[in-house]
Design a protein around this motif. Structure first.
Motif, PDB file in Angstrom:
ATOM      1  N   GLN A   1      11.578  26.890 -19.354  1.00  0.00           N
ATOM      2  CA  GLN A   1      12.914  27.390 -19.042  1.00  0.00           C
ATOM      3  C   GLN A   1      12.867  28.466 -17.961  1.00  0.00           C
ATOM      4  O   GLN A   1      11.849  29.124 -17.766  1.00  0.00           O
ATOM      5  CB  GLN A   1      13.536  27.994 -20.310  1.00  0.00           C
ATOM      6  CG  GLN A   1      13.815  26.971 -21.385  1.00  0.00           C
ATOM      7  CD  GLN A   1      14.505  27.588 -22.589  1.00  0.00           C
ATOM      8  OE1 GLN A   1      14.766  28.780 -22.631  1.00  0.00           O
ATOM      9  NE2 GLN A   1      14.798  26.752 -23.562  1.00  0.00           N
TER      10      GLN A   1
ATOM     11  N   ASN B   1      19.045  12.400 -19.629  1.00  0.00           N
ATOM     12  CA  ASN B   1      18.083  12.021 -20.666  1.00  0.00           C
ATOM     13  C   ASN B   1      18.752  11.996 -22.033  1.00  0.00           C
ATOM     14  O   ASN B   1      18.616  11.046 -22.796  1.00  0.00           O
ATOM     15  CB  ASN B   1      16.893  13.005 -20.682  1.00  0.00           C
ATOM     16  CG  ASN B   1      16.072  12.899 -19.410  1.00  0.00           C
ATOM     17  OD1 ASN B   1      16.107  11.870 -18.729  1.00  0.00           O
ATOM     18  ND2 ASN B   1      15.329  13.947 -19.087  1.00  0.00           N
TER      19      ASN B   1
ATOM     20  N   MET C   1      16.412  24.626 -17.368  1.00  0.00           N
ATOM     21  CA  MET C   1      15.003  24.266 -17.163  1.00  0.00           C
ATOM     22  C   MET C   1      14.592  24.428 -15.696  1.00  0.00           C
ATOM     23  O   MET C   1      15.371  24.158 -14.791  1.00  0.00           O
ATOM     24  CB  MET C   1      14.772  22.810 -17.578  1.00  0.00           C
ATOM     25  CG  MET C   1      15.111  22.519 -19.034  1.00  0.00           C
ATOM     26  SD  MET C   1      14.143  23.525 -20.189  1.00  0.00           S
ATOM     27  CE  MET C   1      12.537  22.749 -20.032  1.00  0.00           C
TER      28      MET C   1
ATOM     29  N   ASP D   1       7.150  22.306 -17.557  1.00  0.00           N
ATOM     30  CA  ASP D   1       8.257  22.017 -18.461  1.00  0.00           C
ATOM     31  C   ASP D   1       8.623  23.330 -19.162  1.00  0.00           C
ATOM     32  O   ASP D   1       8.163  23.598 -20.278  1.00  0.00           O
ATOM     33  CB  ASP D   1       7.832  20.949 -19.473  1.00  0.00           C
ATOM     34  CG  ASP D   1       8.994  20.524 -20.354  1.00  0.00           C
ATOM     35  OD1 ASP D   1      10.144  20.735 -19.947  1.00  0.00           O
ATOM     36  OD2 ASP D   1       8.737  19.999 -21.450  1.00  0.00           O
TER      37      ASP D   1
ATOM     38  N   GLU E   1       5.639  19.596 -12.518  1.00  0.00           N
ATOM     39  CA  GLU E   1       4.431  19.918 -13.281  1.00  0.00           C
ATOM     40  C   GLU E   1       4.667  20.968 -14.369  1.00  0.00           C
ATOM     41  O   GLU E   1       3.769  21.273 -15.142  1.00  0.00           O
ATOM     42  CB  GLU E   1       3.304  20.374 -12.318  1.00  0.00           C
ATOM     43  CG  GLU E   1       3.517  21.712 -11.633  1.00  0.00           C
ATOM     44  CD  GLU E   1       4.447  21.649 -10.420  1.00  0.00           C
ATOM     45  OE1 GLU E   1       4.542  22.678  -9.731  1.00  0.00           O
ATOM     46  OE2 GLU E   1       5.078  20.603 -10.184  1.00  0.00           O
TER      47      GLU E   1
ATOM     48  N   ALA F   1      18.569  16.620 -17.021  1.00  0.00           N
ATOM     49  CA  ALA F   1      18.393  16.918 -18.451  1.00  0.00           C
ATOM     50  C   ALA F   1      19.510  16.256 -19.265  1.00  0.00           C
ATOM     51  O   ALA F   1      19.260  15.680 -20.330  1.00  0.00           O
ATOM     52  CB  ALA F   1      18.404  18.426 -18.659  1.00  0.00           C
TER      53      ALA F   1
END
Lengths: 351, 249
Positions: free
Chosen positions: B226, B20, B217, B224, B222, B17
């Motif tokens: 938390q 990104n 997360m 997305d 598959e 994360a």
């Protein structure tokens, strides 16, 4: 013709009490003074034989306190080496009543006497429990910190416990001349060789052992108050002395020591309602056993002997945990060699 | 060009994360970072052979491809540093606690506990095997994050830590110093154990600050979403960012 012996039980006669029954059972050798309830908290301490009692009580569902348990990450294999799981706190073996008295005094008072620390090869040892840290502590400060924490745990123990099981082991001890404090091992065995001249030998008399134990009882009575009287279950270790510094032959010295302890335990039991005596000493040294409860060194008690002792105990105080009812796996009772007897180190000095 | 590899289980999600975000910000110039992750203990099937970390498990291979963008094996010599994010950190208070209490731990006992943990923890074992492959690749074992201060265990610990009468504060500080010392002493060659990033930890050094746990997360291709609010073990992108910054030194 009637006489004073006519109506006595079989257990009162040597022939029917000792010779006739199997030495593996010794029926009615122990008649308890009081019950030990399932909710009663038990504390254990004493010489190394007491470790057997502590472990079997735990295994059989009694509520044995451990106020100083091992940290979770310490390997179980190392628990005993660090003094964990042997007794209700990490005090190591308390061989004499004087050691117990000192411990209670240290825990509950601002004892002005010096804290004895031994040294060996740059490592430091708590002289009052020299074997609880296998390689010694890093510094004097670390010893003191560990001791402070330990005494905090001991305070909790003596305030919480309902029944205190204590095994009297020795009358011989080493006293720090200046402060009068005793240590469980002579200086120089584990550490403290350079301090040996500060200590002298003492062989406690009947009067001293009794006075020490009564002092413990008095202190704890005062602390706990009348509402929570503490009960004591005394035993005498059947393990003979490894060595004596008394000048006597070790067999005579051992007999003297055990006789004093047995007499004190008997008298305390006779005169105090809250003291009971459990005859583990007699069961192991029973002439009917012809010494077969001892290992080949004629000192260590074999597992079979411990079983007989504990069976006699549980005949009076039945196990609190029925395995088949709970479905729990019983706690494994470690084998004999797992019992930590510091004084065995003395054997290394034997010729 | 510095090449970093993060290898672990679900805890690599925080790094992914952060990556990104940092790529978008342009904060990773001159750095190449690969992430290899596979859920829970599936990484136990990992083996080190012929200079690569692989697994006979199709599940692990699939996860490696997903997390690394196509690679099913870790080519060890490709990296300057490989950071392991699985297994239990030696900095976790759980090793040293007895029940809810933190007893007095001597330096000898701390050493014994750390030695025992290093022998038992599969992820540390894996890290050491990787380190043996190439002396020029630094292998750093960080392990799973320390649990959040919001967890019940942390709350109990910290209540004692801040209560002077218990002495836990002093003992915990001493313990932390001993662990630091022991970890330094055990760093040999290209293998080392590292504490989680200091900024992520609360004062005692045994738990992760709440801010780094919130919004973590799930580690599923598959899904997305938390983690639930009562997950105290997984950390978020900010934590991953600290790990990356720490590695970039």
């Amino acid at each position: 013709m009637k006489n004073y012996y006519s109506d006595l039980d079989r257990r009162a006669f040597w022939k029917t009490g000792v010779v006739a029954p199997s030495h593996l059972t010794v029926p009615e050798i122990y008649q308890k003074k009081w019950e030990i309830g399932p909710d009663q908290k038990i504390g254990t301490a004493g010489s190394c034989f007491a470790q057997h009692i502590a472990r079997h009580l735990t295994q059989n569902g009694y509520r044995v306190l451990d106020v100083e348990p091992a940290p979770r990450g310490l390997s179980e294999v190392q628990h005993a080496a660090f003094g964990y799981g042997m007794y209700s706190a990490r005090y190591g073996n308390l061989y004499s009543a004087r050691q117990l008295r000192q411990l209670v005094e240290a825990a509950f008072s601002d004892d002005p006497r010096p804290f004895l620390i031994w040294e060996r090869e740059g490592r430091f040892f708590d002289a009052f429990r020299p074997t609880i840290e296998p390689n010694g502590f890093l510094s004097r400060d670390e010893v003191i910190e560990a001791r402070r924490y330990h005494l905090r745990c001991v305070r909790r123990l003596f305030l919480e416990v309902d029944v205190f099981v204590f095994t009297l082991g020795l009358t011989e001890a080493w006293v720090h001349k200046e402060s009068g404090q005793v240590v469980p091992l002579a200086p120089g065995i584990v550490a403290g060789e350079d301090r040996a001249q500060d200590y002298e030998f003492v062989n406690f008399s009947y009067g001293e052992v009794e006075a020490d134990f009564r002092a413990v009882m008095q202190m704890l009575d005062d602390l706990r108050g009348r509402k929570r009287p503490l009960r004591y279950l005394l035993t005498v270790s059947p393990v003979p002395l490894t060595a004596t510094a008394s000048g006597q032959h070790v067999l005579a010295a051992s007999t003297y020591s055990k006789s004093v302890l047995r007499a004190v335990a008997g008298w305390l039991c006779e005169t105090c309602d809250n003291v009971d005596y459990f005859p583990s000493y007699e069961i192991i040294t029973n002439p009917a056993a012809r010494g077969t409860f001892f290992e080949s060194n004629l000192r260590s008690v074999m597992t079979e002997g411990v079983e007989v002792v504990m069976n006699a105990f549980f005949a009076a105080h039945p196990p609190r945990l029925r395995r088949e009812e709970t479905g729990q796996r019983p706690t494994e009772v470690p084998a004999n060699e797992d019992v930590q007897c510091d004084e065995q180190m003395l054997e290394a000095f034997g010729r | 060009m510095k090449r970093l590899c993060f290898l672990g289980n679900s805890h690599v999600a925080a790094v992914r994360a952060a990556l990104n975000d940092m790529r978008v910000e342009g904060g990773l110039a001159g750095v190449e970072v690969d992430v290899f992750g596979s859920q829970r203990n599936s990484l136990r099937t990992a083996t080190v052979r012929n200079g690569v970390v692989g697994s006979s498990s199709a599940f692990v291979q699939k996860n490696f491809r997903w997390t690394s963008g196509g690679m099913s094996e870790v080519e060890i010599a490709r990296y300057d540093e490989i950071i392991i994010l699985a297994g239990i950190s030696v900095f976790s208070s759980a090793h040293y606690q007895a029940g809810t209490d933190l007893p007095m731990i001597s330096s000898g006992m701390a050493d014994a506990i750390i030695t025992h943990h290093m022998e038992q923890d599969w992820a540390i074992g894996l890290a050491r095997l990787i380190a043996e492959v190439s002396g020029s690749v630094q292998v750093s074992f960080v392990g799973s994050p320390l649990i959040s201060v919001d967890s019940p265990r942390a709350q109990k610990f910290l209540a004692q830590y801040h209560d002077r009468d218990t002495g836990v504060g002093v003992r915990a500080r001493n313990l932390r110093t001993m662990i630091d010392r022991s970890v330094v002493a055990r760093s040999a060659g290209n293998f080392r154990m590292k504490a989680p990033p200091a900024d992520a930890l609360e004062d005692s050094g045994f738990f992760t600050r709440s801010a780094y746990c919130k919004g973590s997360m799930l580690f599923k291709p598959e899904v997305d979403a938390q983690h639930p609010g009562n997950d105290f073990v997984h950390m978020n992108a900010q934590y991953g960012r600290l790990l990356l910054q720490d590695a970039l030194g």
